[in-house]
Motif scaffolding. Structure first.
Motif, PDB file in Angstrom:
ATOM      1  N   PRO A  48       1.225  -1.324  -0.242  1.00  0.00           N
ATOM      2  CA  PRO A  48       0.286  -0.491  -0.080  1.00  0.00           C
ATOM      3  C   PRO A  48       1.145   1.298  -0.148  1.00  0.00           C
ATOM      4  O   PRO A  48       0.368   2.061  -0.931  1.00  0.00           O
ATOM      5  CB  PRO A  48      -0.945   0.010   1.080  1.00  0.00           C
ATOM      6  CG  PRO A  48      -0.728  -1.785   1.115  1.00  0.00           C
ATOM      7  CD  PRO A  48       0.363  -2.227   1.039  1.00  0.00           C
ATOM      8  N   THR A  49       1.883   1.351   0.794  1.00  0.00           N
ATOM      9  CA  THR A  49       2.851   2.492   0.696  1.00  0.00           C
ATOM     10  C   THR A  49       3.237   2.445  -0.685  1.00  0.00           C
ATOM     11  O   THR A  49       3.298   3.932  -1.551  1.00  0.00           O
ATOM     12  CB  THR A  49       4.253   2.336   1.972  1.00  0.00           C
ATOM     13  OG1 THR A  49       3.477   1.744   2.819  1.00  0.00           O
ATOM     14  CG2 THR A  49       4.771   3.468   1.695  1.00  0.00           C
ATOM     15  N   PHE A  50       3.711   1.761  -1.267  1.00  0.00           N
ATOM     16  CA  PHE A  50       4.433   1.721  -2.610  1.00  0.00           C
ATOM     17  C   PHE A  50       3.305   2.381  -3.341  1.00  0.00           C
ATOM     18  O   PHE A  50       3.120   2.905  -4.550  1.00  0.00           O
ATOM     19  CB  PHE A  50       4.646   0.239  -3.526  1.00  0.00           C
ATOM     20  CG  PHE A  50       5.447   0.534  -4.379  1.00  0.00           C
ATOM     21  CD1 PHE A  50       6.015   1.100  -4.965  1.00  0.00           C
ATOM     22  CD2 PHE A  50       4.686   0.040  -5.897  1.00  0.00           C
ATOM     23  CE1 PHE A  50       7.155   1.601  -6.300  1.00  0.00           C
ATOM     24  CE2 PHE A  50       5.056  -0.268  -7.035  1.00  0.00           C
ATOM     25  CZ  PHE A  50       5.780   0.284  -6.994  1.00  0.00           C
ATOM     26  N   ASP A  51       1.854   1.490  -3.828  1.00  0.00           N
ATOM     27  CA  ASP A  51       0.611   2.165  -4.262  1.00  0.00           C
ATOM     28  C   ASP A  51       0.287   3.715  -4.708  1.00  0.00           C
ATOM     29  O   ASP A  51       0.110   4.552  -5.077  1.00  0.00           O
ATOM     30  CB  ASP A  51      -0.579   1.576  -3.906  1.00  0.00           C
ATOM     31  CG  ASP A  51      -0.570   0.025  -4.415  1.00  0.00           C
ATOM     32  OD1 ASP A  51       0.302  -0.023  -5.470  1.00  0.00           O
ATOM     33  OD2 ASP A  51      -1.206  -0.498  -3.845  1.00  0.00           O
ATOM     34  N   ALA A  52       0.832   3.586  -2.507  1.00  0.00           N
ATOM     35  CA  ALA A  52       0.227   5.902  -2.982  1.00  0.00           C
ATOM     36  C   ALA A  52       1.483   6.330  -3.122  1.00  0.00           C
ATOM     37  O   ALA A  52       1.657   7.704  -3.865  1.00  0.00           O
ATOM     38  CB  ALA A  52      -0.102   6.039  -1.194  1.00  0.00           C
ATOM     39  N   PHE A  53       2.832   6.023  -2.816  1.00  0.00           N
ATOM     40  CA  PHE A  53       3.916   6.506  -4.032  1.00  0.00           C
ATOM     41  C   PHE A  53       3.498   6.818  -5.666  1.00  0.00           C
ATOM     42  O   PHE A  53       4.398   8.354  -5.715  1.00  0.00           O
ATOM     43  CB  PHE A  53       5.072   5.602  -3.532  1.00  0.00           C
ATOM     44  CG  PHE A  53       6.179   6.273  -4.051  1.00  0.00           C
ATOM     45  CD1 PHE A  53       6.918   7.810  -3.462  1.00  0.00           C
ATOM     46  CD2 PHE A  53       6.658   5.821  -5.305  1.00  0.00           C
ATOM     47  CE1 PHE A  53       7.993   8.257  -4.108  1.00  0.00           C
ATOM     48  CE2 PHE A  53       7.848   6.588  -5.271  1.00  0.00           C
ATOM     49  CZ  PHE A  53       8.594   7.340  -5.051  1.00  0.00           C
ATOM     50  N   GLN A  54       3.058   5.634  -5.769  1.00  0.00           N
ATOM     51  CA  GLN A  54       3.222   5.708  -6.971  1.00  0.00           C
ATOM     52  C   GLN A  54       1.987   7.185  -7.461  1.00  0.00           C
ATOM     53  O   GLN A  54       2.440   7.312  -9.129  1.00  0.00           O
ATOM     54  CB  GLN A  54       2.745   4.681  -7.899  1.00  0.00           C
ATOM     55  CG  GLN A  54       3.715   3.047  -7.726  1.00  0.00           C
ATOM     56  CD  GLN A  54       4.642   3.471  -9.299  1.00  0.00           C
ATOM     57  OE1 GLN A  54       4.967   4.231  -8.974  1.00  0.00           O
ATOM     58  NE2 GLN A  54       4.809   2.683  -9.424  1.00  0.00           N
ATOM     59  N   LEU A  55       1.008   7.062  -6.391  1.00  0.00           N
ATOM     60  CA  LEU A  55       0.020   8.076  -7.537  1.00  0.00           C
ATOM     61  C   LEU A  55       0.448   9.561  -7.121  1.00  0.00           C
ATOM     62  O   LEU A  55       0.232  10.069  -8.074  1.00  0.00           O
ATOM     63  CB  LEU A  55      -1.066   8.309  -6.434  1.00  0.00           C
ATOM     64  CG  LEU A  55      -1.975   6.390  -6.475  1.00  0.00           C
ATOM     65  CD1 LEU A  55      -3.024   6.306  -5.499  1.00  0.00           C
ATOM     66  CD2 LEU A  55      -2.852   6.292  -7.833  1.00  0.00           C
TER      67      LEU A  55
END
Length: 398
Positions: A48-55
């Motif tokens: 989830p941290t990676f997903d939000a960073f991507q966003l």
């Protein structure tokens, strides 16, 4: 598995890594590596941290990038495996990245930092887990933005005393990995420092899913508070068994990427167990500010649930990275990126209770945590008090 994120396209998808750009131009991409457990034992906790960073990075690129240059993220699925992590460090260095982000479970951290230091690559461990190597005295290439586990442990012991000020016994459940054990030991030590007389540590393998034996031990001990430093799937397996047992005390969850819904779904509405959680970054039930609003809008557009403090941690990592890149000179190679990181000092926009700041003498900076209590019948958390600040030396703020 090698993965790459072309941040101007799919936000959370994975694609094969393409060839790297060797010549620097004024509009050449900034290139950074990201180590993520996308399919291993800690995927539900760390991705989830990676997903939000991507966003966040996609949003920056749509707006023209940083100083007219797009940000390119090369990601590797390291599955929280040390050798895969070390292989990724070497390949990303070869691909010409300016720094590394993310990381897997804590058992991989020390090796990654050591390997990156030999290659002169700065590393920023992201939310939720860091180890003390990111704390002062400064190690030249080691930075941390997530939940540093020894500091989080100190906060946990402090919150245990706040919840049960007359309590005498506390227990903590940890993985059989150094960071998790360290954090639990800090919880027990801080609780004792504030008046508790007994602390018990229970360790489990990282693959543990059956917690009946552990719960039997907890019921026999009957502590005032049960705390933990484990992952999302592990809490989801432990908490229902504890809630159905004869234990009637407090469960204090360290949010190492656990998420509100994990706790809510694990506890029956009529439970006698009191459930609390504490986080470094805001959850969906709390927080306001320009970055909180932007994150929630991005999650909605990406059809991701707004129920996890790890998303706020990933968005905060994006803020820190782009601020450093704005101050990064020339081609922004590893040394320039390291120097720029030491100049970051920005408002979190409501994501947490302190500024996001690094310096030449502190590669972690101040942090803050907030305590939440679950209303099981209403299926929601409510904040208990304000943000508890802690310095990187472990000193709690008044």
């Amino acid at each position: 598995m090698q993965i790459k994120s072309f941040v101007v396209s799919a936000l959370t998808g994975f694609a094969l890594v393409a060839g790297s750009m060797s010549a620097f131009a004024a509009d050449a991409p900034f290139k950074l590596g990201y180590l993520v457990d996308a399919s291993g034992p800690q995927a539900t906790t760390l991705k989830p941290t990676f997903d939000a960073f991507q966003l966040y990075i996609a949003r920056v690129n749509r707006a023209g990038g940083v100083n007219g240059r797009p940000i390119e993220i090369e990601a590797r699925d390291i599955q929280s495996d040390t050798q895969r992590s070390l292989n990724a460090v070497q390949s990303l260095k070869t691909d010409g990245v300016s720094g590394l982000l993310g990381l897997g479970a804590t058992n991989t951290h020390a090796a990654v930092y050591a390997a990156a230091q030999k290659l002169s690559l700065p590393v920023i461990a992201s939310n939720p887990i860091n180890i003390p190597v990111v704390l002062p005295p400064v190690k030249p290439y080691a930075f941390g933005l997530g939940q540093e586990l020894s500091l989080a442990g100190t906060i946990g012991g402090h919150f245990a005393h706040r919840i049960r000020p007359q309590g005498k016994t506390i227990a903590c459940v940890a993985f059989e990995v150094p960071g998790s054990i360290l954090s639990c030991n800090k919880i027990l030590a801080q609780a004792k420092a504030e008046g508790y007389s007994r602390g018990e540590l229970y360790t489990v393998p990282i693959g543990q899913r059956d917690f009946r034996t552990v719960v039997d031990k907890l019921v026999a001990l009957n502590p005032d508070v049960v705390s933990d430093c484990i992952g999302r799937e592990h809490v989801a397996a432990l908490l229902p068994v504890l809630a159905r047992s004869a234990y009637r005390g407090v469960f204090l969850s360290m949010d190492t990427g656990i998420g509100d819904d994990t706790l809510i779904d694990a506890v029956p509405a009529d439970t006698k167990l009191q459930v609390y959680s504490y986080t470094r970054f805001v959850t969906n039930t709390d927080g306001s500010g320009p970055q909180v609003d932007a994150l929630r809008a991005a999650l909605k557009d990406a059809h991701l649930p707004d129920n996890d403090a790890s998303y706020a941690g990933g968005w905060a990592l994006g803020l820190v990275v782009t601020e450093a890149l704005r101050q990064c000179a020339g081609a922004c190679g590893p040394e320039a990126f390291r120097a720029a990181l030491e100049k970051v000092d920005i408002d979190s926009g409501g994501l947490t209770g302190t500024r996001l700041a690094f310096s030449g003498t502190d590669h972690y900076g101040p942090s803050a945590y907030r305590l939440y209590q679950l209303d099981a019948a209403a299926k929601r958390f409510a904040a208990v008090g304000g943000w508890q600040r802690i310095a990187s030396n472990g000193q709690l703020a008044d």
